[in-house]
Structure formats: structure tokens, C-alpha cells
Write a protein that holds these residues in place. Structure first.
Motif, mmCIF file in Angstrom:
data_model
loop_
_atom_site.group_PDB
_atom_site.id
_atom_site.type_symbol
_atom_site.label_atom_id
_atom_site.label_comp_id
_atom_site.label_asym_id
_atom_site.label_seq_id
_atom_site.Cartn_x
_atom_site.Cartn_y
_atom_site.Cartn_z
ATOM 1 N N UNK A 1 4.406 -34.933 12.236
ATOM 2 C CA UNK A 1 3.737 -36.174 11.840
ATOM 3 C C UNK A 1 2.319 -35.895 11.380
ATOM 4 N N UNK B 1 -1.340 -33.115 11.477
ATOM 5 C CA UNK B 1 -2.106 -32.270 12.393
ATOM 6 C C UNK B 1 -3.554 -32.705 12.410
ATOM 7 N N UNK B 2 -4.262 -32.261 13.446
ATOM 8 C CA UNK B 2 -5.679 -32.585 13.558
ATOM 9 C C UNK B 2 -6.444 -31.884 12.443
ATOM 10 N N UNK B 3 -7.596 -32.422 12.033
ATOM 11 C CA UNK B 3 -8.341 -31.863 10.909
ATOM 12 C C UNK B 3 -8.660 -30.374 11.068
ATOM 13 N N UNK B 4 -8.799 -29.905 12.294
ATOM 14 C CA UNK B 4 -9.136 -28.493 12.488
ATOM 15 C C UNK B 4 -7.890 -27.621 12.640
ATOM 16 N N UNK C 1 -5.286 -27.630 14.680
ATOM 17 C CA UNK C 1 -4.574 -27.728 15.959
ATOM 18 C C UNK C 1 -5.246 -28.819 16.763
ATOM 19 N N UNK C 2 -4.550 -29.567 17.571
ATOM 20 C CA UNK C 2 -3.110 -29.556 17.773
ATOM 21 C C UNK C 2 -2.339 -30.203 16.617
ATOM 22 N N UNK D 1 0.967 -32.871 15.558
ATOM 23 C CA UNK D 1 1.574 -34.083 16.107
ATOM 24 C C UNK D 1 3.027 -34.162 15.657
ATOM 25 N N UNK E 1 3.835 -37.134 19.858
ATOM 26 C CA UNK E 1 3.360 -36.214 20.876
ATOM 27 C C UNK E 1 2.495 -35.159 20.208
ATOM 28 N N UNK E 2 1.337 -34.908 20.792
ATOM 29 C CA UNK E 2 0.466 -33.883 20.234
ATOM 30 C C UNK E 2 0.577 -32.613 21.064
ATOM 31 N N UNK E 3 0.753 -31.496 20.369
ATOM 32 C CA UNK E 3 0.957 -30.207 21.039
ATOM 33 C C UNK E 3 0.096 -29.160 20.358
ATOM 34 N N UNK E 4 -0.567 -28.327 21.136
ATOM 35 C CA UNK E 4 -1.351 -27.236 20.548
ATOM 36 C C UNK E 4 -0.428 -26.253 19.823
ATOM 37 N N UNK F 1 -0.257 -23.054 19.760
ATOM 38 C CA UNK F 1 0.329 -21.933 20.512
ATOM 39 C C UNK F 1 1.551 -22.369 21.319
#
Lengths: 599, 76
Positions: B43, B45-48, B50-51, B53, B61-64, B66
Motif C-alpha cells: 500500500x 511506503x514511508x518517505x524515507x 522504511x517502513x 505498508x 499494517x506497517x512493517x519495517x 528488514x
């Protein structure tokens, strides 16, 4: 026949559990901590048709497998207090995942009543739930509620009573899903739910609105500016609403103090009432509006769904320092006041990370330190005042990150959480919930930290007033004597004059008093400091003094709150020693470096 | 090497084949519905970076990254 029942309230986060509890409780919500734990405990009593139901709120979790402290709390409650029934709030929009926990509960031989929530929202989105069929299939009673409006509440309570009075019935499908005697196999359970539930549960659309908002909130370009805007508005809201209240409170306390001064008592007693007691109560009360409004703002952000986006947005940055984006909230609040910031550590579920967040929070420069910076910077560096203040703030943040990193490395791997979090759909926050959160946190602060702060302020007053007859905080008072004894510590930092040591001691009571103390001790008042200070210290020493004020021992109110939040004096002491050591080292370096550069 | 959640391109779908994380994290992933046999789709990802989605059982659900690399999938 039994008339008193015990019900546990459980549910995944963001399923409306708190709303349900608040609407059940009305005015009578008891807030405290679980015995021996730092996890919040809420409960209430509800009467229905001559039955009395004690409803105990259990932490919002995704599972009752006892991995985190919160899950352990839920598990222990079930094992030890043996509730008659568990009410589980369920977001029908994510039915299958919610029901996983239901199966976990049933496997523990617990009677469950399901409170299906967000039915209206689901219907709007085209989700259809066949309640009757689901009830028959799961062999568990289901009540449809709208937690925000209180709809379905009576029906739910009736069902709680009816179920409490029934024997536990083990659903016939359960045995084939079990992994062992007490636990279900997740793989089989989800497979079972997906195969069988879908007939009674149709899903069409996803959250269109949330998707659109997320393209801004998590956008590569707009994500961070939007976060800054939200933080700005949060502080604006808090300060605009709380400053007039704080002003009124301060006015009231000074009026009260002036009345006390007229009483026909000996001067020592007058001073004790005026400066010690009234001053001490005043120093507790000024925090109240701040805490109340800040927590309203946080509850609003949390219930709206934005808070978890902010966590995801910043996680990458925090990850480098051994923590997660969850540390963001306490850190941001620290710029306002470290007291609510430390309390907000409760939003972090991981014990280790929570400790780190609390430990490093005092390094974040709170608003009480700003007047000290402004005053001194304008006296010594009129052309560079902004730069000085800015570098102080940045240094605070950098040190907080650095110490986070060191702490997390030293305390070992801990429970690596993997930062798995849910991004709930954006929802309009419930007004009552938000208000209640502000009130609960204010109440907890007053109840837990209030007395400690008051006692500590009294102790400071006593040190500054003894022996009897001495000038308050003057050179011959006990505080003054202590100041003289310890001033050698600050000699290498460039501010060895004893008045600075005394001002720093007062500063532990409340940082904003540093300037007024210096003014009084030099006998010139605050306005005369512009001439008096440069006569006592060099610019390099003044700069070092500011860095020291930024980093040294947290104020009493913060330490009292840290004690209450962590339950450990050792932690408070460790924090005080660490902050002092860090402050000394940094101030020493600043004094040396600035001595070379500006002379 | 089997494909993982991390390798899923936007608008692709995958079915979880195996969660290869340590027991503690595996249990947590399970409680969020990330279980063998469940369908997931990215869905964003965060601007940086990781994590990331993922949509799983109709929730985000957001997951890192790794951790996402420890979840093996079948491609749809």
C-alpha cells in the motif's frame, strides 16, 4: 442467584473499546495502575436490572499470548480474577483479524460476548455483516453497538448478564483448531475463518477517504511539512488555551500570598505559608492547564488516526538510534514541557523503548528554559542571540538521540518489536473521549506527582530560609552555603561564582527561576543583570552556562513524574547523575572552545 | 531465494508462504493477521523508504523493511 458479575473488556486497538467504556461509565470511571505495573487500569460499575457488573478495561492488544507487558496484564487478569465474561469490541471492517482473538479467548474456556462496532461506517463502505448467521456459526452471542453514540448499550449489558449466568459452551468447531490444550493454531484459525466467514461477510471497497489522506500524510514531499504543521497547531492550541488560565492561576496565588502576608504571624511562618506552601501548590497548579490541553491534542491526533502515520513517517530516523518512531510523541511534547512528555511515554508499548524515551526526554529543551536562554543570549551575544538559542535546541535533540543510542546498545537487544503497527482508517475523534483523556491525565498527574512536587518545593524553601532570619536564598542561608561549597565544580566551566551554583540549585525546583534568582543574588533584580552579569563571567562562561542549563538535572516536577511513571527511584537517580555528567562535559567543551574563538 | 513481501511491487498481490522471523516477532506478525495462506498487497511506503505498508485482511499494517524481508510469499 448471583447478582454481581465481573466482566473484562478487551479488543484490538482502534475498535472503539475506550469509547464503549466511557459511555458505559458515564461519570464514574476509576483510573489507576495495575498493581506493580506501569500499565494504566480503568474500571467502572454498571447497574442493569438489579445486577451489578464490574467492568474492567484490559489493555488494547492484538493477541492474548503473553508477550508484551500489556498482554501479560490481560492474561493474568483472566487467569487470576476469573471474570464471568469477556466483552470483546470488534471492528466489523476487519472482522477476520478481530475474530482471531475471539478464538484465542474461547480456547481458554472463556465466555465471550462480541460487541460489533462501526456498523454504520461498514454499511456505508458496502460491507455487509449477517449477524444472525455469524452468531449461529461462531456459537457466541453478538450485539451490534455504536460505541460513539452509546447505541446498543442496554442490549449489550443484558447479553453480558445472560451469558454470565450460562455455563461455558465450547464451540463444536474449536477442537480441530487447537495447537495444544490452551492455544489455537493461527494458521488453521485464519484459514477456518476465511473459508467460513466470507459467506456472512461481504467486502467491497477499501477506505477511499483514508487512502486520499495518506497520499498527503505519507507523501515524499508533503509528509514532513504536514507533520510540522500538525505539531505547530498542537502547541498553538495548547498555549493559546492554557496561558490565560495559567495567568489567572498565578494571579490568584499571588493575591492569596499578599493576604497571607497581612496575617499577624511571625515572619518565618508567613514566609513558610507564602513562599513554601502557596508557592509550592502554585508550582503544581501551573502544569494543570498545560497537561489538560496537550493530552486533549494527543487524544485527538490518536483517535483521528494521524498519530500512527507520524510514527511511520519518522521511524526510519529513530531506527538509526536503536528506537522506533513511537518515541516521536514524547520527544515533541518535551519542547512544551517534559512532564506531559514523560507521561506520554505510555503510548510506547515496549518497555525498553519507553524507558529510553523517558530517560532522554529532559534533554529536549522545554519552554521554561527559553527565558533563561533569551536573557543571557541577549546580554552577551546581542547580534547572535537567535543562533545561540537555535544551537541550544539542536544540541538538546542531538544529545537525546545520542544517549538513546548508547542506552539501547548498553541494555542489550531487548524485545525487538519490529515496529509492526496498524494504520487505522482516519476517523472523526469522539468529543467525549478526547475530553476525558485530558481529564484522566490531569487527574493522574495531580494524584501521583502533585504531592511529590509540593514536598520537594517545600524542601527547597526550607533550605533557602534556614537558619531563621536569613535572607531568602542569600549567601548565609543553607542553600547559599551549599552553593558556595559546590561552586568549585563549575569553576572549570567558566561560571565559578557561587551565585550561579545557587541559581542552578533553584533551577532544579523550576528552571524559569534561574534568572530571577541571579537577579536577587546580585542585588540588581532581573533588569540589572545586563550590567551585573558581564562583570562576573566572560562570554565563554555565559555560553557554557546556557548549555549547562539546557542539559543538567531535570526539574523536580519532571523527576516526580519520572518516579511515578517508572516506579523506580534508581531510575530517577541514574537520570539525574547522567544529565549532570553530560551537562558538565558539554559545558566544559563549550567553555574551552568558546574561550579560544571569542576570548 | 524465495520471494519476500519486500519484493512485491505496487499493485501486485502475494500469498504468505512462510514467516521466517524469530518466534517473538512471528507471534506478533500472526496477531496482526500476517499468517501463512493470507493474501497481502503493498500500500506504499514511508518517505524515507522504511517502513512499508501492506494491506492484510482489510487493514493497513506497517512493517519495517528488514522484517518484510523475512516474510516469504507466493506470487499471485
Amino acid at each position: 442467584m448471583k447478582t454481581k458479575f465481573l466482566a473484562g473488556l478487551i479488543g484490538n486497538p482502534n475498535t472503539g473499546k475506550t469509547s464503549l467504556l466511557n459511555s458505559l461509565a458515564g461519570m464514574y470511571l476509576h483510573v489507576g495502575n495495575w498493581p506493580g505495573k506501569t500499565v494504566e487500569k480503568k474500571e467502572t460499575q454498571v447497574k442493569v436490572d438489579g445486577h451489578e457488573i464490574r467492568v474492567v478495561d484490559l489493555p488494547g492488544t492484538y493477541s492474548i499470548a503473553p508477550y508484551s507487558e500489556e498482554e501479560k496484564v490481560a492474561r493474568d487478569f483472566i487467569d487470576q480474577e476469573k471474570p464471568d465474561v469477556i466483552i470483546q469490541t470488534v471492528d466489523v471492517n476487519t472482522l477476520e483479524r478481530n475474530l482471531l482473538m475471539t478464538l484465542e479467548l474461547l480456547a481458554m474456556n472463556i465466555k465471550v460476548v462480541l460487541a460489533f462496532n462501526f456498523n454504520k461506517e461498514a454499511r456505508k463502505r458496502g460491507v455487509k455483516v449477517k449477524k444472525k448467521e455469524l452468531e449461529e456459526f461462531l456459537q457466541v452471542p453478538i450485539v451490534e453497538i455504536e460505541a460513539n453514540t452509546g447505541q446498543g448499550q442496554k442490549e449489550l449489558l443484558d447479553q453480558v448478564v445472560a451469558t454470565s449466568e450460562r455455563e461455558y459452551h465450547r464451540p463444536s468447531f474449536l477442537p480441530e483448531l487447537m495447537k495444544n490444550e490452551q492455544e489455537i493454531s493461527h494458521v488453521q484459525a485464519i484459514d477456518f475463518l476465511r473459508k467460513n466467514i466470507s459467506n456472512n461477510f461481504f467486502q467491497r471497497t477499501t477506505h477511499g477517504f483514508s487512502k486520499k489522506l495518506d497520499t498527503v500524510a505519507l507523501s515524499r514531499i508533503w509528509g514532513f511539512p504536514f507533520l510540522l504543521l500538525v505539531v505547530y497547531l498542537m502547541f498553538k492550541f495548547t498555549f493559546v488555551l492554557s496561558s490565560p488560565l495559567i495567568a489567572v492561576a498565578e494571579q490568584a496565588f499571588s493575591t492569596l500570598a499578599s493576604w497571607v502576608a497581612l496575617l499577624p504571624f511571625p515572619p518565618f511562618l508567613i514566609s513558610m505559608l507564602k513562599d513554601g506552601l502557596i508557592g509550592g501548590i502554585g508550582s503544581v497548579v501551573v502544569f494543570v492547564p498545560l497537561i489538560f490541553f496537550l493530552f486533549i491534542a494527543i487524544a485527538f491526533l490518536e483517535d483521528s488516526g494521524y498519530l500512527s502515520r507520524a510514527v511511520v513517517l519518522t521511524d526510519r530516523i529513530f531506527q538509526r538510534f536503536g528506537v522506533t518512531g513511537r518515541s516521536l510523541i514524547p520527544m515533541i511534547l518535551g519542547f512544551g514541557c517534559n512532564v506531559p512528555a514523560v507521561m506520554a511515554g505510555r503510548t510506547i508499548r515496549q518497555k525498553k523503548e519507553r524507558k529510553i524515551a523517558i530517560f532522554v526526554n529532559p534533554f529536549i529543551s522545554c519552554s521554561a528554559r527559553l527565558p533563561v536562554y533569551l536573557m543571557v543570549a541577549h546580554i552577551f551575544f546581542p547580534a547572535r542571540a537567535t543562533l545561540v538559542v537555535f544551537s541550544l535546541y539542536v544540541t538538546g535533540v542531538l544529545i537525546a538521540f545520542l544517549i538513546s543510542f548508547v542506552y539501547s546498545k548498553l541494555s542489550g537487544a531487548g524485545e525487538e518489536s519490529g515496529m509492526i503497527i496498524e494504520l487505522p482508517p482516519y476517523r472523526r475523534p469522539n468529543f467525549k473521549n478526547v475530553l476525558r483523556s485530558g481529564w484522566n491525565n490531569t487527574y493522574l498527574f495531580l494524584k501521583k506527582a502533585g504531592t511529590l512536587i509540593l514536598l520537594a518545593s517545600l524542601a527547597v524553601w526550607l533550605l533557602a530560609s534556614l537558619p531563621i532570619g536569613v535572607e531568602y536564598g542569600g549567601a548565609s542561608s543553607w542553600l547559599g552555603i551549599i552553593g558556595k561549597q559546590i561552586s568549585f565544580i563549575f569553576d572549570p566551566l567558566g561560571f565559578g561564582h557561587w551565585a550561579f551554583a545557587v541559581a542552578l540549585l533553584f533551577g532544579v525546583a523550576a528552571k524559569e527561576t534561574i534568572i530571577s534568582t541571579l537577579g536577587a543574588l546580585f542585588g540588581v533584580g532581573e533588569s540589572g543583570l545586563a550590567l551585573a552579569l558581564p562583570a562576573k563571567i566572560a562570554p565563554a562562561g555565559a555560553l557554557a552556562f546556557l548549555f549547562f542549563v539546557l542539559l543538567y538535572i531535570p526539574c523536580l516536577a519532571t523527576m516526580a513524574t519520572v518516579k511515578k511513571e517508572t516506579g523506580s527511584w534508581k531510575f530517577v537517580l541514574g537520570q539525574a547523575l547522567t544529565t549532570f555528567a553530560v551537562a558538565w562535559v558539554v559545558a566544559y567543551a563549550v567553555n574551552q572552545a568558546a574561550g579560544v574563538i571569542i576570548g | 531465494m524465495s520471494k519476500t513481501l519486500y519484493d512485491l511491487a505496487p499493485r501486485q498481490k502475494g500469498v504468505i508462504k512462510k514467516v521466517k522471523a524469530c518466534p517473538h516477532i512471528k507471534e506478533r506478525l500472526h496477531s496482526f493477521g500476517l499468517i501463512r495462506g493470507v493474501e497481502v498487497s503493498p500500500e506504499g511506503k514511508a518517505p524515507l523508504g522504511s517502513p512499508r505498508i501492506y494491506n492484510c485482511l482489510n487493514s493497513k499494517i506497517s512493517i519495517r523493511n528488514n522484517i518484510a524481508k523475512q516474510i516469504q510469499i507466493y506470487e499471485d
